[in-house]
Write a protein that holds these residues in place. Structure first.
Motif, mmCIF file in Angstrom:
data_model
loop_
_atom_site.group_PDB
_atom_site.id
_atom_site.type_symbol
_atom_site.label_atom_id
_atom_site.label_comp_id
_atom_site.label_asym_id
_atom_site.label_seq_id
_atom_site.Cartn_x
_atom_site.Cartn_y
_atom_site.Cartn_z
ATOM 1 N N ILE A 95 0.839 -1.080 0.122
ATOM 2 C CA ILE A 95 0.068 -0.197 0.000
ATOM 3 C C ILE A 95 0.998 1.157 0.107
ATOM 4 C CG2 ILE A 95 -1.878 1.422 1.190
ATOM 5 C CD1 ILE A 95 -2.986 -1.479 2.249
ATOM 6 N N ASP A 96 0.848 1.992 -1.024
ATOM 7 C CA ASP A 96 1.648 3.135 -1.419
ATOM 8 C C ASP A 96 1.164 4.522 -1.105
ATOM 9 O OD1 ASP A 96 3.608 0.948 -1.995
ATOM 10 O OD2 ASP A 96 2.696 0.982 -4.029
ATOM 11 N N GLY A 97 -0.134 4.547 -0.571
ATOM 12 C CA GLY A 97 -0.594 5.807 -0.586
ATOM 13 C C GLY A 97 -2.073 5.649 -0.306
ATOM 14 N N ALA A 98 -2.762 6.651 -0.260
ATOM 15 C CA ALA A 98 -4.416 6.708 -0.359
ATOM 16 C C ALA A 98 -5.029 7.706 -1.199
ATOM 17 C CB ALA A 98 -4.587 6.897 1.004
ATOM 18 N N LEU A 99 -6.386 7.407 -1.758
ATOM 19 C CA LEU A 99 -7.135 8.337 -2.620
ATOM 20 C C LEU A 99 -8.354 8.431 -1.519
ATOM 21 C CD1 LEU A 99 -7.829 9.970 -4.870
ATOM 22 C CD2 LEU A 99 -8.750 7.715 -5.842
ATOM 23 N N VAL A 100 -8.618 9.762 -1.055
ATOM 24 C CA VAL A 100 -9.321 10.094 -0.040
ATOM 25 C C VAL A 100 -10.548 11.035 -0.508
ATOM 26 C CG1 VAL A 100 -9.302 10.899 2.375
ATOM 27 C CG2 VAL A 100 -7.397 9.929 1.579
ATOM 28 N N GLY A 101 -11.604 10.476 -0.144
ATOM 29 C CA GLY A 101 -12.892 11.134 -0.506
ATOM 30 C C GLY A 101 -13.311 12.020 0.723
ATOM 31 N N GLY A 102 -14.103 11.769 1.417
ATOM 32 C CA GLY A 102 -14.976 12.483 2.445
ATOM 33 C C GLY A 102 -14.023 13.054 3.392
ATOM 34 N N ALA A 103 -13.220 12.260 3.768
ATOM 35 C CA ALA A 103 -12.296 12.754 4.718
ATOM 36 C C ALA A 103 -11.017 13.754 4.113
ATOM 37 C CB ALA A 103 -11.549 11.515 5.555
ATOM 38 N N SER A 104 -11.167 14.138 3.098
ATOM 39 C CA SER A 104 -10.184 15.276 2.461
ATOM 40 C C SER A 104 -10.849 16.420 2.527
ATOM 41 C CB SER A 104 -9.630 14.579 0.890
ATOM 42 O OG SER A 104 -10.839 14.741 0.041
#
Ligand code: PGA
Length: 252
Positions: free
Chosen positions: A229-238
């Motif tokens: 896991i090399d990172g995140a794509l963040v919706g609501g929490a961004s």
């Protein structure tokens, strides 16, 4: 060592003034942090203003949430890669599950967009992920292989290295139900193994694979500690500046 990449997918949220308010706080709280790549993907209407605000910021990059595969022309309602480039957009989210399920995007469409983005020197964030029905039916791996093979067809090794994959199980998006670190790691390892069959081990080892789906400050560190896991794509929490800074810091 792959550098972590945390991207904010604001979806259809934030007016221009709301975007500016977010950045005021976010940039102040983030400071000079450079150990993680940070990308903000506002709606198209806020790209120009966010680009202006980020013009003297070196540790946050701009992303778009979609684009068309054609050169400028008669495509009402669409936006081209050139239009994004002029605004110093560096990344573009492609094939998000909302685009696939609500706007009929197929793997073939995502492939055309991916190639057009790469040709324009934009880094595509290509989204894949299974629905709950598909998971319950034991089809996670077949769904992921089909999406990856279709969306990333006919790319050169050099192009592959520019691509970021986002694994976003559809059942975890906006539901508050995150994949467990073990479930996410298993899917990421499978994705990397599939990339190896498509482009070879040296390339697969370089490609960054983000997790997306109800990422929040409290679950980021454990997810990010998984080997694939090399990172995140963040919706609501961004959408909330301080919370998003916390997510970036937990990725270290
Ligand atoms: P979420 O969305 O973080 O709100 O679940 C993630 C995404 O759709 O990219």
């Amino acid at each position: 060592m792959r550098k972590k990449i945390i991207a904010a997918n604001w979806k259809m949220n934030k007016t221009v003034s709301e975007a500016v308010t977010f950045l005021d706080t976010f940039l102040l709280e983030l400071g000079e942090e450079k150990r993680v790549d940070v990308v903000i993907c506002p709606p198209f209407t806020a790209l120009a203003k966010v680009s202006e605000v980020l013009s003297d910021v070196s540790n946050v990059r701009l992303g778009a949430q979609n684009m068309h595969w054609e050169k400028p022309g008669a495509y009402t309602g669409e936006v081209s890669a050139d239009m994004l480039r002029e605004l110093f957009v560096r990344y573009v989210v492609l094939g998000h599950s909302e685009r696939r399920s609500l706007f009929g995007e197929t793997d073939a469409v995502v492939n055309r967009k991916t190639k057009a983005a790469l040709a324009a020197v934009l880094k595509p964030i290509v989204c894949v992920g299974e629905t709950l029905d598909e998971r319950d039916a034991g089809r996670v791996e077949s769904v992921l292989s089909t999406q990856l093979s279709g969306s990333l067809a006919d790319l050169s090794a050099k192009e592959f290295e520019e691509v970021i994959i986002a694994y976003e199980p559809v059942w975890a998006i906006g539901t508050g139900r995150t994949a467990s670190p073990e479930q996410a790691q298993a899917a990421h390892a499978f994705i990397r193994a599939h990339l190896e069959t498509m482009a070879g081990k040296a390339v697969a080892d370089k490609v960054r694979i983000q997790y997306g789906g109800s990422v929040k400050p409290a679950n980021t560190a454990e997810l990010m500690s998984q080997p694939d896991i090399d990172g995140a794509l963040v919706g609501g929490a961004s959408l909330e500046a301080r919370g998003f800074v916390e997510i970036v810091k937990h990725a270290l």
